[in-house]
Design an enzyme around this catalytic site. Sequence first.
Site, short mmCIF file in Angstrom:
data_model
loop_
_atom_site.label_atom_id
_atom_site.label_comp_id
_atom_site.label_asym_id
_atom_site.label_seq_id
_atom_site.Cartn_x
_atom_site.Cartn_y
_atom_site.Cartn_z
N CYS B 86 0.84 -1.20 0.00
CA CYS B 86 0.00 0.00 0.00
C CYS B 86 0.87 1.26 0.00
CB CYS B 86 -0.96 -0.04 1.19
SG CYS B 86 -2.35 1.09 1.03
N HIS B 194 -3.50 -5.64 1.13
CA HIS B 194 -2.84 -5.83 2.42
C HIS B 194 -2.81 -7.30 2.83
CE1 HIS B 194 -2.55 -1.61 3.91
NE2 HIS B 194 -3.57 -1.41 3.10
N GLU B 196 -1.20 -8.66 5.16
CA GLU B 196 -1.15 -8.81 6.62
C GLU B 196 -2.53 -8.79 7.24
OE1 GLU B 196 -0.60 -6.10 4.99
OE2 GLU B 196 -1.15 -4.32 6.14
#
Lengths: 744, 226
Positions: B86, B194, B196
């Site tokens: 990002c 993302h 994560e």
Amino acid sequence: MREPTPEEIRERALYRNLGLTDEEYERVVEKLGRLPNYVEAGIFGVLWSEHCSYKSSKVHLRRFPTTGPQVLQGPGENAGVVDIGDGFAVAFKMESHNHPSAVEPYQGAATGVGGILRDIFTMGARPIAFLDSLRFGPLDDVRTRYLFAQVVAGIGGYGNCVGIPTVGGEVQFSPTYRQNPLVNAMCVGILRADRIVRGEAKGVGNPVFVVGARTGRDGIHGATFASAEDPEEKERSAVQVGDPFLGKLLMEACLELIATGAVVGIQDMGAAGLTSSSAEMASRAGGGIELVLDRVPVRETGMTPYEMMLSESQERMLVVLERGKEETAFSIFRRYGLEVADVGRVTDDGMLRLRWRGEVVAEIPVRALVDEAPVYERPVGPPVSPKPASIPDPRDLAGAWLDLMRHPNVADKSWVYRQYDTMVRAQTVFGPGMDAALVKVPDLDKAVAMATDGNGRYVRLNPKKGGAIAVAEAARNVAAVGAKPLAITNCLNFGNPEKPAVMRQLADAIDGMAEACRALDTPVVSGNVSLYNESRGQDIDPTPIVGCVGVLDGIVRRMPSVPRESRGLKLVVLGREDDALDGSLYAELACGEPVGDAPYLDLAAERRLHDLLQRIAAERAAEAVHDVSEGGLAVAVAEMALGAGCGAVIVAPDGVRPAGWLFSEAQGRAIAAVLPDRLEALLDLARALDVPARVAGEFTGAPHVEVSFAEDRVRVPLADLAEAYRNAIPSLLGQDAVDSRATL
Amino acid sequence: MRWAVVVFPGSNCDRDAEQAIRLVTGDPVDLVWHDADDLSGYDAIVLPGGFSYGDYLRAGAIARFSPVVRAVAREAERGKPVIGICNGFQILTESGLLPGALLPNRHLQFRCEMTELRVETNDSPFTRLYTPGEVIRIPIAHGEGRYHAEPEVLEELRRERRVAFRYVENPNGSVDDIAGILNPKRNVLGLMPHPERAVIDWMGSEDGIRIFQSIHAHVEEGLSHA
């Protein structure tokens, strides 16, 4: 420009421009034993404003229950704190930013989010979530569309950048909010239960610091402005501008500093800026404070003490440090590139004393400013009893059902929450779209549940019952995801308190909320009052908004609002079945205005339902549970069916009025989707807890939702429900904001 | 192996990345402040999401001048895996470690939602545990994620199979549906989604796990051959 002399202030009644009435000015003179100068009069004006002093609501707010074994900090601090077990606690509070958002929607909403964020981390809590409760006029109006789009953008603009997820809230639309939109922001944070930090200026001789942004001329008179009618008539300069990047640095630096133990007290410079933060911190410690204004970092030259004291520049904190720990603080602030200035000392003489250019420019007893602020017992009008209403049946049940699905209060809100980062921090278990949001506590198998609710229509029809419903619904949403409701915060958005009818609404709504808080064991731990929500003499519908927080032990126990696999699941209606249309959205659409009483509510039954919902989750007796609210069972069933992408067949009890059974907004109800082999377990639990439960139907593979009555039947294709529900808000916004994919 | 997660003022997915790496790989992770000028002690580097310097001026435009970005470039030059997520992707394009640019979303709104991605290549340290053509679910959250590059650059990316991920349904107007790209040496990955946020069942997807596992496997093999 020369400041007026004390005599001129009195003779020309200049104190009126500073927000003081004639009686209040006389009271100031009496407290001081002399005439106040311009700075002093200004300080009294903001601290005695409705916004800061709660002078009209205080006598009524005392009726809220605020204690309980779970309460670690009740009202009066920057935020309330409740125990969630295992040594951890949750700090939370909601605050209104209605008036600034009506004038400058992006910045009004953004600074509302930033302000409530600072209230949470000053308690020593790491913020974990935002929720926003919004009210606007109908979207057929171009200015309303502008306000709506900009408020949403402002919330996202601040929240996304500071890196705290916006996980929930609600939006409703009604003509009553056309001139007075409501923007209520809630923040929730996590802390160790034994490490609560308070906003106290303690320890004589301890140094006082201003940290963060420089003080500018923006926002002067914000607090007095929020306490006056017709914000549009007021100065735009009273609105502040937010800087989320600075807000993020301040948050990280302050949390790091608090962890060192060097902080004695800390407070955001919110409404009335340096004035309220210094006076309130001194008041809580029962002492005094002395500031040297020459040392306050300013944005421009030539700022006067008056301007410095009343500025509402954002992203500033007032911090009292333990003497000798200054270097610890400086090194942290330096690393984050933050400006910090030693501006004064804690004293023991009980005075707020300001020095500038070697002279004392103001000297006021703190008690007079805070504790002895005026308290008004404003006249309360006669109670209004709800009028019975005759509510017509629709010509076409399916059409009425679809009309409700596409009403913006009911319709899909993903246009709003897709603009919020709902997942940053990577702890979001349930984001927007579920009955309540669920955010995990890092490193523990535990989550915090939260929801906001409040329906102005109900409160308008029956302030007491409507107030109680706001609490009941917020707590029910928390229980629906399996969590135990612990406590509430609230924003009381009302009209002009100088009108006895408005005071009656406020007094009754508070009584209803207090009763519900007691019945549901959810005391009030923080809150905010926003009065004068009126325009051209027209007050908004009384709109108390409740934010409820609860705890879920064991992430595996989380209960979604929509099942993962739905086909074959049985649908069970929990709670007393009802077919009265009082206060419903259907009735408002059918009659052109809200009619009848507020919907049915039984607080004892409500409590039993909440207990049952927690047991159902703990024992996995259902695959999904969805609360019945606006639009009634018809909307609740349709939302579950759309979420699951699966049709359903339902049978209504004998003898009910079809439209009533479909669209009643009677409280204390939920729908459970249950595996056939768990059905007996669920019904046993309901029997044991004395909650009515009826197997009403099941999810089928068919592409429609069908409800059968003794002598009638209604069937609506899923595709029609989806079209009405999902396209309503994007199509109302039209060319202002088309769906992303359509433009690619 | 040891990971560095770089923290710029305004980064806000740094701890999320740390959490995911620890959970998935069990490796030690350091959060490294932006003034660090030496990352030679680390085996993999993560530039996390967020709003470095508030994204003022342009996302990533100020962060590129941080001392740590020169250190990142040095380690990338040495062939270590560098992943920018990002805002990290935006910093990588701003600093020239990856080609192209990330522009405001076509619809001009911030967009946060689960997206489906097609894995276009498993020939990289980041994607070796995926199957080419596989569709995975990873959320996005950005206001400036519309990938843009000159036609020659796009042609080169396609020819060298350096598009790592494409959106199944384009959420922001990215050219050629691009969600993530590799550098010519394939050891620098930038992606807008993302991973994560997709590593535990309650997050709604666990498809991000294999990115971290891939990096771990790549580095550990290299270390054991060294």
